[in-house]
Design a protein around this motif. Structure first.
Motif, PDB file in Angstrom:
ATOM      1  N   ALA A 168     -17.465  20.942  53.860  1.00 51.38           N
ATOM      2  CA  ALA A 168     -17.795  19.510  53.985  1.00 51.38           C
ATOM      3  C   ALA A 168     -17.246  18.859  55.250  1.00 51.38           C
ATOM      4  O   ALA A 168     -16.721  17.754  55.190  1.00 51.38           O
ATOM      5  N   GLU A 169     -17.400  19.527  56.396  1.00 51.40           N
ATOM      6  CA  GLU A 169     -17.001  18.874  57.644  1.00 51.40           C
ATOM      7  C   GLU A 169     -17.891  17.675  57.910  1.00 51.40           C
ATOM      8  O   GLU A 169     -17.438  16.672  58.459  1.00 51.40           O
ATOM      9  N   GLU A 170     -19.140  17.769  57.513  1.00 51.63           N
ATOM     10  CA  GLU A 170     -20.102  16.695  57.757  1.00 51.63           C
ATOM     11  C   GLU A 170     -19.880  15.526  56.790  1.00 51.63           C
ATOM     12  O   GLU A 170     -20.596  15.330  55.816  1.00 51.63           O
ATOM     13  N   GLY A 171     -18.842  14.751  57.061  1.00 49.68           N
ATOM     14  CA  GLY A 171     -18.615  13.531  56.291  1.00 49.68           C
ATOM     15  C   GLY A 171     -17.659  13.660  55.139  1.00 49.68           C
ATOM     16  O   GLY A 171     -17.177  12.644  54.629  1.00 49.68           O
ATOM     17  N   GLY A 172     -17.371  14.881  54.691  1.00 51.79           N
ATOM     18  CA  GLY A 172     -16.504  15.048  53.530  1.00 51.79           C
ATOM     19  C   GLY A 172     -15.040  15.232  53.866  1.00 51.79           C
ATOM     20  O   GLY A 172     -14.187  15.207  52.979  1.00 51.79           O
ATOM     21  N   SER A 173     -14.719  15.450  55.151  1.00 52.33           N
ATOM     22  CA  SER A 173     -13.328  15.551  55.624  1.00 52.33           C
ATOM     23  C   SER A 173     -12.535  16.631  54.908  1.00 52.33           C
ATOM     24  O   SER A 173     -11.359  16.452  54.592  1.00 52.33           O
ATOM     25  N   GLY A 174     -13.158  17.798  54.692  1.00 48.41           N
ATOM     26  CA  GLY A 174     -12.505  18.854  53.925  1.00 48.41           C
ATOM     27  C   GLY A 174     -11.160  19.277  54.475  1.00 48.41           C
ATOM     28  O   GLY A 174     -10.208  19.520  53.723  1.00 48.41           O
ATOM     29  N   LYS A 175     -11.039  19.379  55.801  1.00 51.28           N
ATOM     30  CA  LYS A 175      -9.788  19.848  56.393  1.00 51.28           C
ATOM     31  C   LYS A 175      -8.645  18.866  56.176  1.00 51.28           C
ATOM     32  O   LYS A 175      -7.470  19.260  56.181  1.00 51.28           O
ATOM     33  N   VAL A 176      -8.963  17.592  56.028  1.00 51.30           N
ATOM     34  CA  VAL A 176      -7.916  16.594  55.808  1.00 51.30           C
ATOM     35  C   VAL A 176      -7.139  16.911  54.538  1.00 51.30           C
ATOM     36  O   VAL A 176      -5.907  16.827  54.511  1.00 51.30           O
ATOM     37  N   TYR A 177      -7.848  17.308  53.494  1.00 44.57           N
ATOM     38  CA  TYR A 177      -7.185  17.648  52.236  1.00 44.57           C
ATOM     39  C   TYR A 177      -6.351  18.920  52.385  1.00 44.57           C
ATOM     40  O   TYR A 177      -5.297  19.058  51.766  1.00 44.57           O
ATOM     41  N   MET A 178      -6.809  19.832  53.236  1.00 46.61           N
ATOM     42  CA  MET A 178      -6.055  21.065  53.474  1.00 46.61           C
ATOM     43  C   MET A 178      -4.772  20.770  54.252  1.00 46.61           C
ATOM     44  O   MET A 178      -3.715  21.341  53.973  1.00 46.61           O
ATOM     45  N   VAL A 179      -4.868  19.855  55.209  1.00 40.39           N
ATOM     46  CA  VAL A 179      -3.669  19.427  55.934  1.00 40.39           C
ATOM     47  C   VAL A 179      -2.717  18.724  54.979  1.00 40.39           C
ATOM     48  O   VAL A 179      -1.503  18.988  54.967  1.00 40.39           O
ATOM     49  N   ARG A 180      -3.261  17.819  54.184  1.00 38.25           N
ATOM     50  CA  ARG A 180      -2.443  17.050  53.244  1.00 38.25           C
ATOM     51  C   ARG A 180      -1.736  17.945  52.238  1.00 38.25           C
ATOM     52  O   ARG A 180      -0.615  17.667  51.804  1.00 38.25           O
ATOM     53  N   GLU A 181      -2.381  19.062  51.901  1.00 36.47           N
ATOM     54  CA  GLU A 181      -1.829  20.022  50.949  1.00 36.47           C
ATOM     55  C   GLU A 181      -0.770  20.923  51.589  1.00 36.47           C
ATOM     56  O   GLU A 181      -0.090  21.676  50.900  1.00 36.47           O
ATOM     57  N   GLY A 182      -0.635  20.855  52.912  1.00 40.37           N
ATOM     58  CA  GLY A 182       0.375  21.653  53.600  1.00 40.37           C
ATOM     59  C   GLY A 182      -0.051  23.073  53.900  1.00 40.37           C
ATOM     60  O   GLY A 182       0.800  23.932  54.186  1.00 40.37           O
ATOM     61  N   LEU A 183      -1.359  23.347  53.903  1.00 41.42           N
ATOM     62  CA  LEU A 183      -1.826  24.715  54.090  1.00 41.42           C
ATOM     63  C   LEU A 183      -1.625  25.229  55.519  1.00 41.42           C
ATOM     64  O   LEU A 183      -1.670  26.436  55.750  1.00 41.42           O
ATOM     65  N   PHE A 184      -1.379  24.320  56.455  1.00 43.16           N
ATOM     66  CA  PHE A 184      -1.169  24.734  57.850  1.00 43.16           C
ATOM     67  C   PHE A 184       0.308  24.700  58.250  1.00 43.16           C
ATOM     68  O   PHE A 184       0.634  24.930  59.416  1.00 43.16           O
ATOM     69  N   ASN A 185       1.176  24.427  57.315  1.00 40.98           N
ATOM     70  CA  ASN A 185       2.583  24.177  57.645  1.00 40.98           C
ATOM     71  C   ASN A 185       3.265  25.342  58.356  1.00 40.98           C
ATOM     72  O   ASN A 185       4.113  25.138  59.211  1.00 40.98           O
TER      73      ASN A 185
END
Length: 479
Positions: A168-185
């Motif tokens: 859901a890059e097209e409007g759903g902001s999927g990566k934002v939730y992944m960042v918020r979840e700490g998956l890139f920490n």
């Protein structure tokens, strides 16, 4: 799909010399390019399968499953349904440092049905289309991840590779939730790419974006027999739109505001008791886009007051601008130049010329070779949830020529180009460039350190805060 990776070269260099021997690293890159190219047919088939699926954001069940299965069959451990999104995943291979991430996307766009011909011809099997080339994005990133995994498995590299399946890059902001979840920490650097009509490393920021659906509730009545008893929700939408359009004169010139009426009633002779309008607000600065959105909200409140309706709204998406890392961009540029551009066949040139005849602006005929452009700071006027990733970890990306020159994203021409080998050839350029850049990161600790130092300096005192607040993923935003 089980990809059989055949290594053409047998390297006997030790890990201790990887950081010292340019010749050894170039040999690894040559091996990797051969590995990726040798699986051209398999990756072509995968990309075209996802092109056929053309699934919308958060609904990419078959596309995500295909990518996950391919990664599992090639030795990755896959965690599915991460960050509250059923079609999101993280695939991991290896252990220890460094940890390098590659982003993959796979959602299509609504209402852009098109087959792979150079004239406008809707696809009879789908009402959606991959007009931003995410079928190529997902496949090319997975191909790069698998190629790097082969080097880790053979002991020629040391560390961990992660492929992030981002819905859901097209409007759903999927990566934002992944960042918020700490998956890139715990990731040291993140690589990405995007389909385009040229070959170019991204060295400029993008627009921050907030989107929302505004819903108005009125009273239904007979539009002719008893109009005085009705309160039109559609009137409220139109009043809101008029106020926002007048507001355009009084916002910074870089601001972008767009909307579509997603529900305006069902019959002209019934006063609409419900109406909905879907808004995007964009600006290069995240603080400014928040301010603009607050003014849009006031227009909605005023419209409800003036039409004696009620209003609520739902934030759908919200993404940061892109934080550029010049250290990584310069490295990726070198690797893109090493990979080189694309050579087209006579048939592909004829296809391109036919398609270019449908463009609004006249273009010169496509060249037989798509070259690599130099590093540029030209402005990017789109938005991407990669922006949020870039505020979490050093991030770099490129554009690859998967479309006919002059093609705009989100057009039927982009769908058509992406359904041909013009798209596949560009995807292979991107995949090799990602893999080459990953090799440099695995073998050069100083590159990672310098990128992290630049990241800290560029971010400054800013403390990341999601523009989405604490809302859960809008899994049904396309309904």
């Amino acid at each position: 799909m089980k990809l059989i990776i055949t290594c053409i070269f047998s390297l006997t260099i030790g890990l201790s010399c990887l950081g010292q021997s340019k010749k050894a690293i170039n040999a690894l890159k040559t091996e990797t390019a051969t590995t990726i190219q040798s699986n051209y047919d398999a990756y072509n088939e995968m990309a075209m399968t996802i092109w056929d699926y053309a699934e919308l954001g958060f609904k990419e069940e078959k596309s995500s499953t295909l990518l996950q299965t391919t990664l599992k069959n090639n030795g990755f451990t896959v965690e599915s349904g991460v960050a509250g999104m059923p079609t999101a995943f993280v695939a991991t291979y290896g252990s220890g440092l460094p940890v390098i991430g590659i982003l993959a996307e796979y959602d299509a766009l609504p209402g852009l049905s098109q087959d792979n011909s150079p004239i406008k011809t809707p696809n009879a099997n789908s009402i959606n289309g991959h007009a931003c080339g995410h079928h190529l994005f997902g496949t090319g990133s997975v191909a790069a991840g698998i190629a790097v995994k082969e080097l880790l498995e053979s002991g020629k590299l040391k560390g961990t590779i992660k492929v992030f399946g981002c819905p859901a890059e097209e409007g759903g902001s999927g990566k934002v939730y992944m960042v918020r979840e700490g998956l890139f920490n715990n990731v040291d650097a993140v690589l990405h790419w995007h389909p385009s009509d040229d070959n170019l490393v991204t060295n400029s920021s993008s627009l921050a974006n907030i989107s929302a659906k505004f819903r108005f509730y009125g009273k239904a009545s007979h539009a002719a027999g008893s109009p005085e008893k009705g309160r039109s929700a559609l009137d409220a939408v139109e009043a809101m739109n008029n106020m926002v359009n007048m507001m355009r004169e009084h916002v910074p010139q870089e601001t972008r505001i767009h909307y579509v009426i997603t529900n305006g009633g069902k019959a002209p002779n019934v006063v609409p008791e419900f109406a909905e309008v879907y808004y995007y607000a964009r600006h290069p600065e995240k603080t400014e886009v928040v301010s603009t959105f607050e003014r849009i909200k006031k227009a909605a409140e005023g419209a409800a007051l003036g039409t004696e309706t009620t209003m609520d709204y739902e934030i759908i998406g919200g993404v940061h601008d892109l934080l550029i890392n010049k250290t990584l961009a310069e490295n990726m540029q070198n690797n893109l130049e090493k990979v080189g551009g694309v050579t087209y066949t006579d048939t592909e040139i004829i296809f391109a010329q036919k398609m270019q005849s449908t463009f609004t602006n006249k273009l010169d005929a496509i060249n037989s070779v798509e070259i690599v452009k130099p590093l540029s700071t030209a402005k990017t006027l789109g938005s991407t949830d990669v922006g949020d990733v870039s505020y979490a970890i050093p991030t770099v990306g490129l554009r690859a020529a998967t479309w006919v020159a002059g093609t705009s994203a989100h057009s039927w021409q982009a769908v058509a180009s992406g359904g041909t080998e013009i798209g596949i050839k560009g995807m292979m350029v991107a995949s090799k460039t990602l893999a080459f850049t990953a090799i440099d990161l695995f073998t050069n600790p100083e590159l990672i350190q310098k990128a992290k130092e630049e990241f800290i300096q560029s971010k400054g005192d800013y403390k990341y805060k999601s523009l989405l607040g604490d809302r859960a993923p809008a899994l049904n935003y396309r309904d």
